[in-house]
Design an enzyme around this catalytic site. Structure first.
Site, PDB file in Angstrom:
ATOM      1  CG  ASP A   2     -10.057  -6.269  -7.330  1.00 41.42           C
ATOM      2  OD1 ASP A   2     -10.735  -7.320  -7.273  1.00 41.42           O
ATOM      3  OD2 ASP A   2     -10.536  -5.150  -7.062  1.00 41.42           O
TER       4      ASP A   2
HETATM    5  C1  BGC Z   1     -13.841  -6.359  -6.409  1.00 41.77           C
HETATM    6  C2  BGC Z   1     -13.318  -7.071  -5.192  1.00 41.77           C
HETATM    7  C3  BGC Z   1     -13.983  -8.409  -5.086  1.00 41.77           C
HETATM    8  C4  BGC Z   1     -13.716  -9.197  -6.354  1.00 41.77           C
HETATM    9  C5  BGC Z   1     -14.339 -10.580  -6.364  1.00 41.77           C
HETATM   10  C6  BGC Z   1     -13.716  -7.197  -7.651  1.00 41.77           C
HETATM   11  O1  BGC Z   1     -14.377  -6.596  -8.716  1.00 41.77           O
HETATM   12  O2  BGC Z   1     -13.173  -5.131  -6.560  1.00 41.77           O
HETATM   13  O3  BGC Z   1     -13.548  -6.306  -4.035  1.00 41.77           O
HETATM   14  O4  BGC Z   1     -13.539  -9.086  -3.959  1.00 41.77           O
HETATM   15  O5  BGC Z   1     -14.247  -8.477  -7.454  1.00 41.77           O
HETATM   16  O6  BGC Z   1     -15.704 -10.530  -6.446  1.00 41.77           O
END
Ligand code: BGC
Length: 758
Positions: A280
């Site tokens: 993530d």
């Molecule tokens: C989120 C993800 C997201 C990523 C990119 C993260 O903070 O948990 O779900 O896809 O950011 O924006």
């Protein structure tokens, strides 16, 4: 600039070994200066799109320098990956997309319903269509290669939003049941992949709340992990392949998921998954640990040659194992080949891109978004068949409630995190319920008296100016009251930031602000109240339910949400969605809320010692085990307000067992015994028994929907799978088969009218 440290003979071409900038420098005639493909690689087998992907990988791996190999395992920027010109690998964008591609600077995007709406539609084929539409829009909104082209959509969500009704991202997830969630996610992924856009199913695993998501350690038992939390991912892999998965920020059983070999090997070894696991955003944390732990691609990073050089040294010194590197490299290359990042100039790629661009914002996409909005509507209550409304008998409509003039997308002019964070979108259009009411009933027949409104920016309610109508007076003079409320993105949104983010999850089960009181006041003034709730998760309906005629749930249903709602209220659409969540009556009905703070949301605490060299600052124990959603309600004998799978229709169905067909399937006859056409979602649960093991009273194992004209009857057959009797045996630490199972089939988890032995 250091150019070349060593050369090795690969048998076909000379490849540089440790050149720091070799990703940009060719080893061909213009050595060190070329920014394009190394001419020596022009006819290399891996460049042949007709060759099997595994063979292309075999060929390419031997041609890459260690420096390039590490470079391939890291993103180039916040959102781009790939981009090694010497080997002909294009750079491409990853793009958030809970409800369509998140492109703040481009409007006109088709706004499809949120994950929880597809879950309420219980229609895998529709989820696949939604995936295709989103994939086409993603490619069209970011066309061209080299950092400008999107080939990965960061979704669908696969967490178990139903563990707690408080999870602020539950609207992006697919309900409380692993089978429902996994099947829909898998089919959505398949749709994306059909246009060579990779899904990135998220967040693996046990990221079922937003509170402290970046710093919490979840302690979870193996049975719950396997049967509930990993299972949507396992099923999605089986149903749709799923080219990539994103791990979560949290730790599981003492190890960040990005480093968690045990948890990641469930995907790799037990599910036989060959895809790429992304961290993530920023959750990689440490390259040595992440590569060893099984994470494929580091995200949200800058292109850092010094780091790749360091990693090459780590490889030489044995701090990174060759086999871990090769495993992750093959995974990332597989992903790059799958999305066409080596095939940018092929006619097939160009044709596909042209098709996507033509379809952008078009009628086909709108039709899918509209159907999804319609199918996701769940009619919870309809006293005395009050709905559908008879348009000809209604002169005055009072439109009341804070959701009436509300948009949920960036069209409202708010910032991304005020519109759901990763699920924000700038759509073609998003009529509000009020606008849809005016279009349906005529401006002169609609009295708008919201009572109060929300400011999405602050999340606070505002009382409209005195000049606006008093809702009780408006209700008194109307033939029918349409109340629009529920939640908005000040409740349902990704936690913005790291650490302890205030108000990351929802504060309570009650409808936000003074909505319950307002409903009760207007219901006292007019008996004909219909409540339409925009929701991402269950809320308490207790205080006012008995005083209203009908309740319809509309889940962040995209650009056609309001119009589909009006169509349902007026009978142009027959509601057919089913609850993807159990609606309890009190918060304590949910096991994790009964068991104290350690079980939800966890607590911030002093850690006795660093876990794997890192302090985790919050901890939570999933002591509710597998007793999540209806499994927990059943075990504890709690009668919910509305059961999982519940949803009324304007017609009625009868489901009866059908004679055995001799083909191993279990069949039922479904008859539409009402007066109009409708879709029936037939749900198939199993009750399995094994000596000495506590089993859920029932578990969803299959479902199918059938559309029937009035009086029509059809057979629906389910083909039993060995998995229907499978359970995680904690004594042996393995999957085991229950010796006996009974199938229970019906229209909702509390209306299972047919029973048969498995
Ligand atoms: C989120 C993800 C997201 C990523 C990119 C993260 O903070 O948990 O779900 O896809 O950011 O924006």
């Amino acid at each position: 600039m250091k150019i070349l440290i060593a050369l090795v003979v690969s048998g076909i071409s000379l490849i540089p070994l440790f050149a720091e900038d070799v990703g940009y420098a060719g080893s061909g005639p213009a050595r060190g200066l070329s920014r394009g493909l190394d001419p020596a690689l022009k006819d290399a087998p891996y460049r042949n799109p007709a060759l099997d992907i595994e063979k292309r990988i075999d060929d390419l791996v031997g041609r890459m320098t260690p420096f390039e190999k590490f470079k391939a395992l890291h993103c180039r920027s916040t959102s781009s990956a790939g981009g090694i010109p010497r080997i002909g690998l294009s750079e491409f964008l990853t793009c958030d997309g809970g409800v369509g591609p998140r492109a703040e600077e481009r409007s006109g995007i088709t706004y499809i319903p949120s994950g929880i709406a597809w879950a309420a539609a219980w229609d895998p084929a529709l989820a696949e269509e939604a995936g295709r539409v989103t994939g086409e829009e993603t490619r069209a909104v970011f066309p061209g290669w080299e950092g400008g082209s999107a080939r990965m959509l960061l979704g669908p969500g696969g967490n178990i939003g139903g563990r707690t009704p408080f999870g602020a991202r539950s609207f992006e997830y697919l309900g409380e049941d692993p089978l429902l969630a996994g099947r829909l996610a898998g089919r959505f992924a398949k749709g994306l992949q059909s246009v060579k856009v990779s899904p990135c199913m998220k967040h693996y695993v046990c990221n079922d709340q937003e509170w402290c998501r970046t710093m919490i350690n979840v302690t979870v038992g193996e049975r719950a992990l396997r049967e509930i939390y990993v299972r949507p991912f396992e099923i999605a892999i089986r149903e749709g392949g799923v080219w990539s998965i994103m791990n979560s920020y949290n730790a599981v059983n003492g190890e960040w998921t990005s480093w968690n070999r045990r948890v990641n090997d469930i995907l790799y070894r037990d599910c036989g998954w060959d895809g790429a696991l992304l961290s993530d955003w920023g959750g990689y944390r440490n390259d040595l640990r992440a590569i060893a732990g099984g994470t494929t691609l580091d995200t949200n990073c800058t292109d850092d040659p010094a780091q790749y050089r360091r990693e090459v040294e780590d490889l030489k010194a044995g701090r990174i194992s060759e086999s871990d590197l090769n495993d992750q490299l093959r995974r990332v290359l597989r992903l790059f080949f799958r999305i066409g990042a080596f095939d940018r100039d092929t006619p097939e790629e160009k044709r596909l891109q042209a098709r996507c661009e033509q379809s952008f914002g078009g009628a086909d996409h709108a039709a899918v978004a509209r159907r999804a909005a319609e199918e996701s509507l769940v009619l919870l209550k309809n006293d005395g068949a009050f709905l559908p409304l008879d348009r000809t008998r209604i002169r005055k409509v009072a439109v009341i409630g804070p959701g009436a003039d509300q948009r949920y997308s960036l069209a409202s002019g708010h910032k991304v995190h005020q519109c759901g964070g990763a699920a924000a979108i700038l759509p073609i259009a998003e009529p509000t319920p009020l606008e849809a009411c005016v279009a349906a009933f005529g401006r002169g027949n609609v009295v708008y008296a919201p009572g109060f409104r929300y400011d999405v920016r602050s999340g606070r309610s505002t009382v409209p100016p005195m000049a606006e109508r008093d809702p009780v007076a408006a209700a008194k003079e109307a033939d029918v009251v349409l109340f629009f409320g529920g939640t908005d993105h000040s409740y349902d949104h990704e936690a913005a930031g790291w650490g302890v983010v205030p108000n990351a999850d929802k504060p309570g089960l009650d409808l936000k602000g003074p909505q319950a009181e307002l409903i009760a006041r207007v219901a006292a003034a007019n008996p004909n109240v219909v409540v339409c709730l925009n929701l991402g998760a269950p809320v308490s309906v207790q205080p006012w339910l008995a005083s209203v005629k009908a309740v319809l749930v509309t889940w962040y249903a995209g650009q056609f949400g309001a119009e589909a709602t009006l169509d349902a209220l007026l009978g142009k659409v027959n509601p057919s969605g089913k609850l993807p969540y159990t609606f309890g009556r009190r918060l304590e009905d949910w096991p994790c809320h009964r068991m104290g703070e350690d079980v939800y949301p966890g607590r911030i605490g002093e850690w006795p010692a660093k876990v794997n060299g890192l302090s985790l600052f919050a901890k939570e124990t999933y002591a509710d085990g597998i007793w999540v959603g209806y499994r927990g309600f059943d075990r504890d004998g709690i009668r919910p307000e509305f059961a999982f799978g519940h949803g009324l229709s304007y017609t009625s169905f009868e489901i009866a067992s059908a004679p055995a067909r001799g083909d191993g399937t279990k069949a039922v006859r479904v008859k539409n015994v009402g007066g109009r056409a409708g879709r029936c979602v037939v749900q198939c649960y199993v009750t399995k028994t094994a000596p000495g093991v506590e089993m859920p009273a029932k578990e969803l194992v299959d479902f199918a929907s059938v559309t029937l004209a009035a009086g029509e009857e059809k057979t629906v057959a389910f083909r039993p799978e060995p998995e229907w009797l499978r359970y995680w045996d904690e004594r042996s630490g393995k999957w085991a088969q229950a010796p006996r199972g009974v199938l229970r089939i019906g229209e909702a988890s509390d209306r299972l009218t047919v029973q048969m032995e498995l």
